[in-house]
Every structure is written in C-alpha cells, then in structure tokens.
Design a protein around this motif. Structure first.
Motif, PDB file in Angstrom:
ATOM      1  N   ASP A 208       0.971  -1.245  -0.139  1.00  0.00           N
ATOM      2  CA  ASP A 208      -0.121   0.008  -0.031  1.00  0.00           C
ATOM      3  C   ASP A 208       0.796   1.426  -0.007  1.00  0.00           C
ATOM      4  OD1 ASP A 208      -2.199  -1.715  -0.061  1.00  0.00           O
ATOM      5  OD2 ASP A 208      -2.563  -1.544   2.115  1.00  0.00           O
ATOM      6  N   LYS A 211       1.920   1.630  -3.688  1.00  0.00           N
ATOM      7  CA  LYS A 211       0.973   2.221  -4.352  1.00  0.00           C
ATOM      8  C   LYS A 211       0.650   3.738  -4.284  1.00  0.00           C
ATOM      9  CE  LYS A 211      -1.864  -1.838  -4.680  1.00  0.00           C
ATOM     10  NZ  LYS A 211      -3.130  -2.429  -4.514  1.00  0.00           N
ATOM     11  N   ARG A 212       0.802   4.337  -2.869  1.00  0.00           N
ATOM     12  CA  ARG A 212       0.766   5.629  -2.552  1.00  0.00           C
ATOM     13  C   ARG A 212       2.055   6.573  -3.255  1.00  0.00           C
ATOM     14  NH1 ARG A 212      -0.612   3.809   2.401  1.00  0.00           N
ATOM     15  NH2 ARG A 212       1.268   4.280   3.529  1.00  0.00           N
ATOM     16  N   GLY A 213       2.956   5.848  -3.700  1.00  0.00           N
ATOM     17  CA  GLY A 213       3.954   6.671  -4.268  1.00  0.00           C
ATOM     18  C   GLY A 213       4.841   6.894  -3.332  1.00  0.00           C
ATOM     19  N   GLU A 214       4.877   6.246  -2.121  1.00  0.00           N
ATOM     20  CA  GLU A 214       6.066   6.596  -1.218  1.00  0.00           C
ATOM     21  C   GLU A 214       7.226   5.673  -1.594  1.00  0.00           C
ATOM     22  OE1 GLU A 214       4.586   6.351   2.805  1.00  0.00           O
ATOM     23  OE2 GLU A 214       2.565   6.912   2.118  1.00  0.00           O
ATOM     24  N   LYS A 248       7.782  -3.583  -8.888  1.00  0.00           N
ATOM     25  CA  LYS A 248       7.810  -2.149  -9.215  1.00  0.00           C
ATOM     26  C   LYS A 248       6.498  -2.229 -10.407  1.00  0.00           C
ATOM     27  CE  LYS A 248      11.639  -1.171 -11.287  1.00  0.00           C
ATOM     28  NZ  LYS A 248      12.611  -0.286 -11.678  1.00  0.00           N
ATOM     29  N   GLY A 252       4.407  -0.199  -8.030  1.00  0.00           N
ATOM     30  CA  GLY A 252       5.371   1.243  -8.084  1.00  0.00           C
ATOM     31  C   GLY A 252       4.591   2.279  -8.764  1.00  0.00           C
ATOM     32  N   SER A 253       4.745   3.561  -8.239  1.00  0.00           N
ATOM     33  CA  SER A 253       4.336   4.820  -9.048  1.00  0.00           C
ATOM     34  C   SER A 253       5.555   5.380  -9.763  1.00  0.00           C
ATOM     35  CB  SER A 253       3.899   5.636  -7.875  1.00  0.00           C
ATOM     36  OG  SER A 253       2.954   5.043  -7.116  1.00  0.00           O
ATOM     37  N   ASN A 254       5.135   6.247 -10.576  1.00  0.00           N
ATOM     38  CA  ASN A 254       6.333   7.076 -11.208  1.00  0.00           C
ATOM     39  C   ASN A 254       7.271   6.047 -12.153  1.00  0.00           C
ATOM     40  OD1 ASN A 254       5.074   9.567 -10.350  1.00  0.00           O
ATOM     41  ND2 ASN A 254       6.322   9.299  -8.601  1.00  0.00           N
ATOM     42  N   GLU A 255       6.600   5.107 -12.872  1.00  0.00           N
ATOM     43  CA  GLU A 255       7.204   4.010 -13.580  1.00  0.00           C
ATOM     44  C   GLU A 255       8.206   3.062 -12.623  1.00  0.00           C
ATOM     45  OE1 GLU A 255       9.299   5.989 -16.660  1.00  0.00           O
ATOM     46  OE2 GLU A 255       7.187   6.320 -17.964  1.00  0.00           O
ATOM     47  N   ASN A 258      10.002   4.828  -7.095  1.00  0.00           N
ATOM     48  CA  ASN A 258       9.627   4.699  -5.656  1.00  0.00           C
ATOM     49  C   ASN A 258      10.103   3.714  -5.032  1.00  0.00           C
ATOM     50  OD1 ASN A 258       7.285   3.646  -6.791  1.00  0.00           O
ATOM     51  ND2 ASN A 258       6.348   4.100  -4.808  1.00  0.00           N
TER      52      ASN A 258
END
Length: 571
Positions: A208, A211-214, A248, A252-255, A258
């Motif tokens: 999670d 998924k939030r980009g952390e 990822k 993952g976020s932003n490809e 993160n």
C-alpha cells in the motif's frame, strides 16, 4: 603446471567418424565476470563429482560405469576421446578462448595441465582431442572449464560435448522444447510455490505504501543463488532483480521510481555469516530501512554449525527492526532435489511468515514427461548442480510475484506478527554485530600484532544491480610471511563470539591457532574448503556477557604463510 596454449592440435587430422558422446552444456548462456588475476571469464567447475552429475542431468547418461569413471581422473583419461566446444556470439564479443584445467596433486589450483584454444563465434565446433596434448604427471582431477573474454559483461552462448573412446556408448538425448511461460500449466506450477501466505500485515503495508507513491525498499539476503549465480547477465537476470522489477510493475508509482533495490547474496555462505553481515550489507549501517526482506538460505545452511539457531536469530533480528519490515522466507533447491525446508520452515510457521518454496513448485513436475505435464526440465532449470539458469531464476521471481499478488488481493490482518514466543529452533544469537577494522561499536581492545596488513584478494560479489563485483569484508587483518610472529589479540565483553576468516586454495596460506582466555579452542585452516570465500566459526557461546581475551597466532608450521582475519561477530 603444463600450459598448452596453442591455436590448434599438433597436425591436421583426417575426418573423424561420429563418436558417441554426451553434453555437459547445451546452448548455455555464458557471461564474462571480472577477475582480480587473469582475464574476465565464465568458469564451470567440474570437480567433486560435478562432471558426472552434469553428464547425468544434462547429457542423460545413466550408465553407472561411465559415471564412476568420470569421478576419477584415470577413469576420465580411459573414457574420453575428445571434447567439442561451440560458441555463438556477436562480433562485438571480441575474442573468446576456451580453457580446460586439471587441478594438481601438489598445487591444487596452480598445478595441473591447462589447455587454452580460441573459439569460433559462429557455432562451429572446435575439438580438443586428448591424445594431441601433453598432460602433467601432477594432474589429479578434472577441475574446471572456462571461457575467457576480453572485457567483463560480454555474453555468448556455449555448447560443450564430451566424446567417448571406442567401447563406450551413451544414448543421444532429445533437446528440450522451449518452456511455455505464462501458460495455464505454468501458472498452476507457480501457484504450488506458495507454502504459506502467513500474516499479511507487514507485506500489505509495504504494498500500500508503494501504491501511494512513497519510497519502498525491497532487500534480499542469501547465498550464491541470491547473488545471481547461473543468471546471465547476473545483475539483471537473477531472481532478486526480476522479482524487484515485478514488484515495481505491480505496485510502483512514477514508473517504479519509488521502489528501491538491495541485493546481498554471498556465494557459499550460510545464515551464520548472513547474521554477522546483515547490518552492513542490507541495513547499510543504518542508512537503509528495508520494507521487505527476502531471506534465502535453504541450500546454504548445511554449513551452519548451529543447525538453524543462527537462521532463526537472523529472522528475529530483521523482524525486530524499528520500521517493522515484512520478512519472506524463500526455499530454493539443488538439482538433486535437496534443501533444508523441513529444518527451517518451522521458523516461518512459528512467526506466521510468508513462505515461498521453489522445491514445492518444480520438483514433482521434473519427474514427468511432457505428455504427463512437465513444464520445465532439470536441464532447463539448472545451470549446474547448485544454481538455476536464467529461466530458473525467472521461475523463482514469478513465485515471489505470485505471493505479492495473492497478498495484495487478501484482506489486511488486523494484528502484527508476535515475536514473544519460545523459539522454534533457538534465538541465542539475536543482536549479533560486526567487529572489524572499520566497525567496533563495543570498543573492543585490539592488538593486531603481526596481522597488520590488509588483504585485498577477497571473495567478490555483485551487490544490488551492479554488474561489477564488490569485495566482502574489506576491512580485515592479514598476516604475511614478512610481518613477524606476534599474536593478534581481542578483548571483548560478549555472550557469543564468532570468528570470520578467509578460506583460500593458495599454497602460501597457512593455519592459525585460536585461544580464548589462554585455552586452545581450534585451529583455523583456510585450505579446508579450498577456494576464496568467507568462513564463520563459533569461538564461544555463553548464557551471559563476560569479558574474554581472544588470541590468534600462526601455527608452528605456518609462520611463513598468509592468514586473514576478516572480522568477528558478537552479541
């Protein structure tokens, strides 16, 4: 040592009739790895029964007489007529040489016959005919073959076939069809790897968070399989990197920018050593706080003298970290279907941890024909007796990805895992830390004596996604023939103490005697294992912390030899 470096045989030969023979490599990907001494190379070891094993599981040889002959050097000479080598590579791969190396009776690695000849890169077979070369009287055993390249990181494809003398015959094998990745049967095989989904709270929290980009860090610690052995290229085709990539892609976020990757596999070492090096190699001395840690020691821990106590202590060390990382237990397997899952899985059951078994996924289907439901053969899964091929590593990654997906789709467990339990095996090494030239948090009193040099000829491993090897335990103390005969001494307060020293096959390495509080404890022999790697051994283990003085001095027959103290583990 006899070195037969030549471009071909002594004289042109008449065409040879087709001989019976068997493969020990079939279209196997080889990769140039940097070496401290010598050219970048891919080495394939054939001693200690590995040649016979390769003949059996790659070449399909079942004749027990032939397999027995392959385990003895005299038998090899009696049996083998020639060796065929074919290589496929692009022109950009440069020159590639094939090396055949017998180990010596006196100087195991420096002696014995070595034959080197250039390979053609278009797949044309080059033949080494045994009678065309001069062989050393020091030859003891067929040691290894190697492919030497001009620079590290280059890739090629190689096939090696052993041809037999008259009177010996083996059946021709059929080449295995490609693995049908992502088929329904394949996916069913992968699903069998989920030994236990365990308490999902920590892993779902990490998913999670991703998924939030952390930022999320996934780390791997283990032996040579975690290092990537058998995967080509080792740094991106290994199971660790491939499962990180899958994580990822899934979460993952932003490809995937993160998601961070830590890989800390060291070949030939058990959790006993992993326990000592965890803080430096994974935790990075406090700079990294992994959210997920995959632990893979199921085929390395036969060398753990505590028979699982160090393993459980390592698991507890990780679980007890302040940021509460998820711990996944991964059980890899050898080509003889062996691992230590039965010994180690009770640790996962006790603490309700996710467990992934490669053995459960692949071993039973190895026994089937394609018609009966075989997905991948042993020849396709294993690079050698110990390590997976790139396809094998991909299967391991898919097994971990299956756990990730099943966890993501499950309901969050309300409570965290409980650590306040009687251990499944033992926990007496919890809190183990490292002492070496760099780290000495306990302020141990050290007198280096004649162990005043630093050894740079160490075991090297590919860490993280770096294709170039990194030295293991570089902050060490080395005795040399010219440094004198003074003892190394360490005064430390601890419950337990482990010595880490360097194994070596070099003739100029000698033995050291170890004393605790003036009493002889053991003799450390670097040549007992016979290759450059790290060896951890217990010096004492007690109920409570007390001050002890450790003295290490060269044995009487080794004053003029080398010996390297890599460090100590204490708690």
């Amino acid at each position: 040592m006899i070195n037969n470096s030549q471009s071909g045989p002594k004289a042109p030969k008449d065409p040879q009739k087709k001989r019976s023979g068997f493969y020990i490599m079939i279209d196997k990907i080889i990769e140039a790895t940097a070496r401290l001494d010598g050219k970048p190379s891919q080495e394939i070891y054939l001693d200690e029964g590995r040649l016979a094993f390769d003949a059996q599981f790659v070449g399909g040889v079942e004749d027990k007489n032939i397999l027995t002959l392959l385990n003895e050097y005299d038998g090899f000479c009696k049996l083998v007529h020639s060796i065929g080598v074919s290589v496929k590579a692009s022109e950009g791969a440069g020159n590639i040489d094939f090396v055949f190396h017998n180990y010596g009776k006196v100087d195991r690695y420096g002696g014995g016959t070595q034959i080197k000849l250039p390979c053609k890169k278009d797949g044309t077979e080059v033949i080494i005919k045994i009678e065309d070369y001069e062989w050393s009287k020091d030859d003891d055993v067929v040691g290894k073959i190697a492919f030497e390249f001009e620079k590290p990181g280059l890739i090629a494809e190689a096939t090696v076939k052993v041809y037999l003398n008259e009177g010996y015959k083996v059946p021709e094998i059929e080449i295995d069809p490609p693995v049908e990745f992502k088929s329904d049967k394949y996916n069913s095989m992968i699903s069998k790897s989920l030994l236990s989904i365990g308490n999902n709270r920590r892993l779902k929290v990490a998913i999670d968070k991703a998924k939030r980009g952390e930022d999320v860090t996934i780390a791997y610690i283990g032996g040579s399989i975690t290092q990537g052995a058998g995967a080509k290229p080792i740094h991106t085709a290994c199971y660790a990197y491939k499962s990180y990539v899958k994580f990822k892609e899934l979460f993952g976020s932003n490809e995937g920018g993160n998601i961070n990757f830590i890989k800390a596999g060291v070949g030939g070492t058990p959790s006993e050593l992993g326990l000592i090096r965890y803080d430096r190699d994974v935790f990075r001395d406090g700079k990294v706080k992994p959210d997920i840690v995959v632990v893979e020691f199921a085929v390395n821990d036969e060398g753990d003298e505590t028979r699982g106590v160090c393993y459980e202590s390592l698991i507890l060390n990780i679980l007890s970290s302040e940021n509460k990382p998820a711990v996944i237990l991964l059980f890899s397997v050898f080509a003889n279907d062996w691992n230590l899952q039965e010994r180690l899985s009770p640790v996962g059951k006790l603490y309700d941890l996710p467990m992934v078994s490669i053995s459960d996924a692949v071993v039973e289907q190895f026994k089937l024909t394609k018609e009966e439901g075989n997905i991948i053969t042993k020849r396709q899964f294993f690079y050698d007796i110990y390590h997976p091929t790139s396809d094998g590593h991909l299967i391991m990654a898919d097994c971990l990805a299956y756990l990730f997906e099943q966890t993501a789709n499950s309901t969050l467990d309300e409570k965290d895992v409980s650590l306040d339990k009687e251990p499944a095996i033992g926990n007496s090494f919890v809190g183990m830390r490292l002492i070496d030239k760099k780290d000495n948090e306990c302020s141990a009193v050290i007198e280096k004596g004649s162990f005043k040099e630093t050894d740079e000829d160490l075991q090297y491993v590919e860490m993280d996604d770096n294709p170039f090897p990194t030295p293991v335990f570089p902050y060490n103390w080395m005795h040399t023939p010219k440094s004198g005969n003074e003892s190394f001494s360490l005064i430390v307060s601890s419950r337990s103490l482990l010595l880490v020293f360097k194994d070596s096959g070099r003739m100029d390495f000698g033995k050291a005697n170890v004393y605790v509080d003036g009493k002889f404890v053991l003799t450390a022999d670097p040549k007992a294992v016979g290759w450059t790697h790290c060896n951890a051994i217990i010096l004492y283990q007690e109920e409570s912390s007390m001050e002890h003085k450790i003295e290490i001095k060269m044995a009487e027959d080794s004053f003029d030899k080398y010996f390297t103290i890599l460090g100590f583990g204490y708690n």
